[in-house]
Design a protein around this motif. Sequence first.
Motif, PDB file in Angstrom:
ATOM      1  N   ASP A  35     -25.352  18.125 -21.080  1.00  0.00           N
ATOM      2  CA  ASP A  35     -26.419  19.073 -21.425  1.00  0.00           C
ATOM      3  C   ASP A  35     -25.905  20.497 -21.237  1.00  0.00           C
ATOM      4  O   ASP A  35     -25.207  20.764 -20.263  1.00  0.00           O
ATOM      5  N   LEU A  41     -29.075  20.038 -16.264  1.00  0.00           N
ATOM      6  CA  LEU A  41     -27.913  19.208 -15.980  1.00  0.00           C
ATOM      7  C   LEU A  41     -27.817  18.911 -14.488  1.00  0.00           C
ATOM      8  O   LEU A  41     -27.663  17.757 -14.080  1.00  0.00           O
ATOM      9  N   THR A  57     -20.912  14.966 -15.074  1.00  0.00           N
ATOM     10  CA  THR A  57     -21.618  15.844 -15.997  1.00  0.00           C
ATOM     11  C   THR A  57     -20.632  16.565 -16.907  1.00  0.00           C
ATOM     12  O   THR A  57     -19.462  16.732 -16.574  1.00  0.00           O
ATOM     13  N   GLU A  59     -20.907  20.064 -19.798  1.00  0.00           N
ATOM     14  CA  GLU A  59     -21.778  21.162 -20.237  1.00  0.00           C
ATOM     15  C   GLU A  59     -21.972  21.251 -21.740  1.00  0.00           C
ATOM     16  O   GLU A  59     -22.764  22.074 -22.204  1.00  0.00           O
TER      17      GLU A  59
END
Length: 171
Positions: A35, A41, A57, A59
């Motif tokens: 995200d 996020l 994660t 970006e």
Amino acid sequence: MVVVVTGNNTLNAGEPLATQTRRQATGRIRILVVDDDATLLLWSATVLGDSGYQVDTAEDGDGGWEALHARNYDLLITDNNMPKVSGVELVKRLRGEAWAIPVILVSGEMPRDELKRNPWLHLAGTLEKPFSRKELLEAVKEVLGQSANVREYIKPRPVRESGRAVESLQR
């Protein structure tokens, strides 16, 4: 909430051997969240991590693509509206390489027409923004075929027919 993994070492039908072996070794499901909204996020990663999942994660879609090639994941949760590579484009790349990873597509405005034109994307489900902690965890559990006490992985299936926060796109 911590999800308990049973001591059962049997192989689950429909699950790649590498996934089964990794889960037996770590006892945790690995999720990639992609995200471009840093706040969402971090929030999503925290909610999932606090619930016992191993979370990485990225970006944006390019970062997600790199992460998917660097590690094996049991689930991809990706925003759709991102710079460089959208969530739908990321899923197209995955399916173009015949990756069967279950995907939950997240968006404030779901690209329904594009998804209808591309049923081969085989999304496990969608989650519309804004969503709650409970909705996120329910979507993940349903996609992974989990109950509250035992973690079992099955092939991706429709998440929910209701059309509220999570809806099936496998029709």
